[in-house]
Design a protein around this motif. Structure first.
Motif, PDB file in Angstrom:
ATOM      1  N   LYS A   1       8.754   6.615  13.184  1.00 17.91           N
ATOM      2  CA  LYS A   1       7.206   6.393  13.449  1.00 17.91           C
ATOM      3  C   LYS A   1       6.559   6.909  12.008  1.00 17.91           C
ATOM      4  O   LYS A   1       5.519   6.426  11.627  1.00 17.91           O
ATOM      5  CB  LYS A   1       6.624   7.212  14.670  1.00 17.91           C
ATOM      6  N   LYS A   2       6.803   8.227  11.823  1.00 17.70           N
ATOM      7  CA  LYS A   2       6.243   9.027  10.336  1.00 17.70           C
ATOM      8  C   LYS A   2       6.449   7.996   9.322  1.00 17.70           C
ATOM      9  O   LYS A   2       5.425   7.961   8.568  1.00 17.70           O
ATOM     10  CB  LYS A   2       6.979  10.342  10.460  1.00 17.70           C
ATOM     11  N   ILE A   3       7.600   7.688   9.155  1.00 18.66           N
ATOM     12  CA  ILE A   3       8.031   6.791   7.826  1.00 18.66           C
ATOM     13  C   ILE A   3       7.152   5.540   8.050  1.00 18.66           C
ATOM     14  O   ILE A   3       6.322   4.816   6.991  1.00 18.66           O
ATOM     15  CB  ILE A   3       9.386   6.483   7.685  1.00 18.66           C
ATOM     16  N   GLY A   4       6.929   4.932   9.185  1.00 22.78           N
ATOM     17  CA  GLY A   4       6.176   3.628   9.289  1.00 22.78           C
ATOM     18  C   GLY A   4       4.692   3.829   9.034  1.00 22.78           C
ATOM     19  O   GLY A   4       4.294   3.073   8.523  1.00 22.78           O
ATOM     20  N   GLU A   5       4.161   5.098   9.600  1.00 20.39           N
ATOM     21  CA  GLU A   5       2.889   5.433   9.118  1.00 20.39           C
ATOM     22  C   GLU A   5       2.570   5.378   7.938  1.00 20.39           C
ATOM     23  O   GLU A   5       1.482   5.055   7.302  1.00 20.39           O
ATOM     24  CB  GLU A   5       2.527   6.539  10.005  1.00 20.39           C
ATOM     25  N   LYS A   6       3.362   6.113   7.022  1.00 18.80           N
ATOM     26  CA  LYS A   6       3.355   6.124   5.628  1.00 18.80           C
ATOM     27  C   LYS A   6       3.285   4.857   4.881  1.00 18.80           C
ATOM     28  O   LYS A   6       2.436   4.793   4.096  1.00 18.80           O
ATOM     29  CB  LYS A   6       4.392   7.351   5.148  1.00 18.80           C
ATOM     30  N   LEU A   7       4.332   4.155   5.378  1.00 16.50           N
ATOM     31  CA  LEU A   7       4.167   2.843   4.696  1.00 16.50           C
ATOM     32  C   LEU A   7       3.071   2.132   5.101  1.00 16.50           C
ATOM     33  O   LEU A   7       2.518   1.228   4.271  1.00 16.50           O
ATOM     34  CB  LEU A   7       5.574   2.263   5.240  1.00 16.50           C
ATOM     35  N   LYS A   8       2.497   2.024   6.145  1.00 15.69           N
ATOM     36  CA  LYS A   8       1.405   1.283   6.569  1.00 15.69           C
ATOM     37  C   LYS A   8       0.001   1.729   5.828  1.00 15.69           C
ATOM     38  O   LYS A   8      -0.758   1.116   5.103  1.00 15.69           O
ATOM     39  CB  LYS A   8       1.219   1.460   8.129  1.00 15.69           C
ATOM     40  N   ASN A   9      -0.030   3.090   5.823  1.00 13.72           N
ATOM     41  CA  ASN A   9      -1.015   3.798   4.878  1.00 13.72           C
ATOM     42  C   ASN A   9      -0.886   3.346   3.442  1.00 13.72           C
ATOM     43  O   ASN A   9      -1.899   2.774   2.703  1.00 13.72           O
ATOM     44  CB  ASN A   9      -0.978   5.129   4.903  1.00 13.72           C
ATOM     45  N   ALA A  10       0.147   3.125   2.869  1.00 13.46           N
ATOM     46  CA  ALA A  10       0.222   2.564   1.468  1.00 13.46           C
ATOM     47  C   ALA A  10      -0.112   1.370   1.346  1.00 13.46           C
ATOM     48  O   ALA A  10      -0.665   0.888   0.484  1.00 13.46           O
ATOM     49  CB  ALA A  10       1.878   2.996   0.847  1.00 13.46           C
ATOM     50  N   ARG A  11       0.400   0.400   2.349  1.00 14.99           N
ATOM     51  CA  ARG A  11       0.343  -0.827   2.396  1.00 14.99           C
ATOM     52  C   ARG A  11      -1.346  -1.025   2.296  1.00 14.99           C
ATOM     53  O   ARG A  11      -1.906  -1.575   1.601  1.00 14.99           O
ATOM     54  CB  ARG A  11       0.549  -1.585   3.641  1.00 14.99           C
ATOM     55  N   LYS A  12      -2.138  -0.358   3.277  1.00 13.42           N
ATOM     56  CA  LYS A  12      -3.498  -0.608   3.229  1.00 13.42           C
ATOM     57  C   LYS A  12      -4.187  -0.203   2.131  1.00 13.42           C
ATOM     58  O   LYS A  12      -5.330  -0.559   1.530  1.00 13.42           O
ATOM     59  CB  LYS A  12      -4.054   0.212   4.605  1.00 13.42           C
ATOM     60  N   LEU A  13      -3.833   1.072   1.380  1.00  8.66           N
ATOM     61  CA  LEU A  13      -4.303   1.309   0.210  1.00  8.66           C
ATOM     62  C   LEU A  13      -4.181   0.420  -0.925  1.00  8.66           C
ATOM     63  O   LEU A  13      -5.200   0.442  -1.860  1.00  8.66           O
ATOM     64  CB  LEU A  13      -3.713   2.856  -0.296  1.00  8.66           C
ATOM     65  N   LYS A  14      -3.059  -0.485  -0.822  1.00 10.37           N
ATOM     66  CA  LYS A  14      -3.066  -1.590  -1.884  1.00 10.37           C
ATOM     67  C   LYS A  14      -3.700  -2.838  -1.332  1.00 10.37           C
ATOM     68  O   LYS A  14      -3.750  -3.905  -1.943  1.00 10.37           O
ATOM     69  CB  LYS A  14      -1.590  -1.849  -2.001  1.00 10.37           C
ATOM     70  N   ASN A  15      -4.644  -2.616  -0.392  1.00 14.72           N
ATOM     71  CA  ASN A  15      -5.297  -3.881   0.375  1.00 14.72           C
ATOM     72  C   ASN A  15      -4.324  -5.155   0.621  1.00 14.72           C
ATOM     73  O   ASN A  15      -4.768  -6.279   0.112  1.00 14.72           O
ATOM     74  CB  ASN A  15      -6.396  -4.275  -0.743  1.00 14.72           C
ATOM     75  N   LEU A  16      -3.323  -4.849   0.922  1.00  9.19           N
ATOM     76  CA  LEU A  16      -2.154  -5.897   1.284  1.00  9.19           C
ATOM     77  C   LEU A  16      -2.218  -6.078   2.892  1.00  9.19           C
ATOM     78  O   LEU A  16      -2.339  -4.887   3.430  1.00  9.19           O
ATOM     79  CB  LEU A  16      -0.825  -5.478   0.923  1.00  9.19           C
ATOM     80  N   THR A  17      -1.794  -7.271   3.342  1.00 12.73           N
ATOM     81  CA  THR A  17      -1.579  -7.546   4.884  1.00 12.73           C
ATOM     82  C   THR A  17      -0.255  -7.513   4.995  1.00 12.73           C
ATOM     83  O   THR A  17       0.633  -7.476   4.009  1.00 12.73           O
ATOM     84  CB  THR A  17      -2.032  -8.866   5.187  1.00 12.73           C
ATOM     85  N   GLN A  18       0.292  -7.370   6.256  1.00 11.37           N
ATOM     86  CA  GLN A  18       1.758  -7.367   6.567  1.00 11.37           C
ATOM     87  C   GLN A  18       2.380  -8.769   6.216  1.00 11.37           C
ATOM     88  O   GLN A  18       3.530  -8.534   5.625  1.00 11.37           O
ATOM     89  CB  GLN A  18       2.020  -7.215   8.063  1.00 11.37           C
ATOM     90  N   SER A  19       1.464  -9.685   6.169  1.00  3.08           N
ATOM     91  CA  SER A  19       2.157 -11.069   5.685  1.00  3.08           C
ATOM     92  C   SER A  19       2.182 -10.886   4.323  1.00  3.08           C
ATOM     93  O   SER A  19       3.225 -11.664   3.709  1.00  3.08           O
ATOM     94  CB  SER A  19       1.080 -11.997   6.125  1.00  3.08           C
ATOM     95  N   ASP A  20       1.443 -10.317   3.416  1.00  2.00           N
ATOM     96  CA  ASP A  20       1.393 -10.422   1.881  1.00  2.00           C
ATOM     97  C   ASP A  20       3.052  -9.711   1.690  1.00  2.00           C
ATOM     98  O   ASP A  20       3.707 -10.160   1.000  1.00  2.00           O
ATOM     99  CB  ASP A  20       0.233  -9.413   1.419  1.00  2.00           C
ATOM    100  N   VAL A  21       3.104  -8.504   2.264  1.00  2.00           N
ATOM    101  CA  VAL A  21       4.423  -7.752   2.068  1.00  2.00           C
ATOM    102  C   VAL A  21       5.520  -8.552   2.448  1.00  2.00           C
ATOM    103  O   VAL A  21       6.650  -8.413   1.969  1.00  2.00           O
ATOM    104  CB  VAL A  21       4.334  -6.334   2.675  1.00  2.00           C
ATOM    105  N   ALA A  22       5.514  -9.165   3.742  1.00  2.00           N
ATOM    106  CA  ALA A  22       6.449  -9.887   4.065  1.00  2.00           C
ATOM    107  C   ALA A  22       7.058 -11.066   2.973  1.00  2.00           C
ATOM    108  O   ALA A  22       8.154 -11.312   2.914  1.00  2.00           O
ATOM    109  CB  ALA A  22       6.402 -10.322   5.618  1.00  2.00           C
TER     110      ALA A  22
END
Length: 72
Positions: free
Chosen positions: A5-26
């Motif tokens: 969960k902690k790793i997931g939260e860090k990845l989610k925060n990093a994604r949001k800082l880059k203004n990316l959606t989950q679809s963009d990353v996928a």
């Protein structure tokens, strides 16, 4: 599970800082959006190679010396 969960939260925060959606990353990684969601919520383990690719998309380095490490 808490570490995932902690790793997931860090990845989610990093994604949001880059203004990316989950679809963009996928799309960038060639996986389904749901896989990114599962990882960000800590529902799935992340192979080190895949974690490294995700971090690269976010412009981050992965410091991952063992399964207990959660630093990005």
């Amino acid at each position: 599970m808490e570490t995932l969960k902690k790793i997931g939260e860090k990845l989610k925060n990093a994604r949001k800082l880059k203004n990316l959606t989950q679809s963009d990353v996928a799309n960038e990684l060639g996986v389904q959006r749901e896989q990114i969601s599962y990882i960000e919520t800590g529902a799935r383990e992340i192979p080190l190679a895949f974690l490294t690719k995700m971090a690269s998309v976010y412009g981050k380095n992965v410091s991952y010396t063992d399964r207990k490490s959660t630093r990005l």
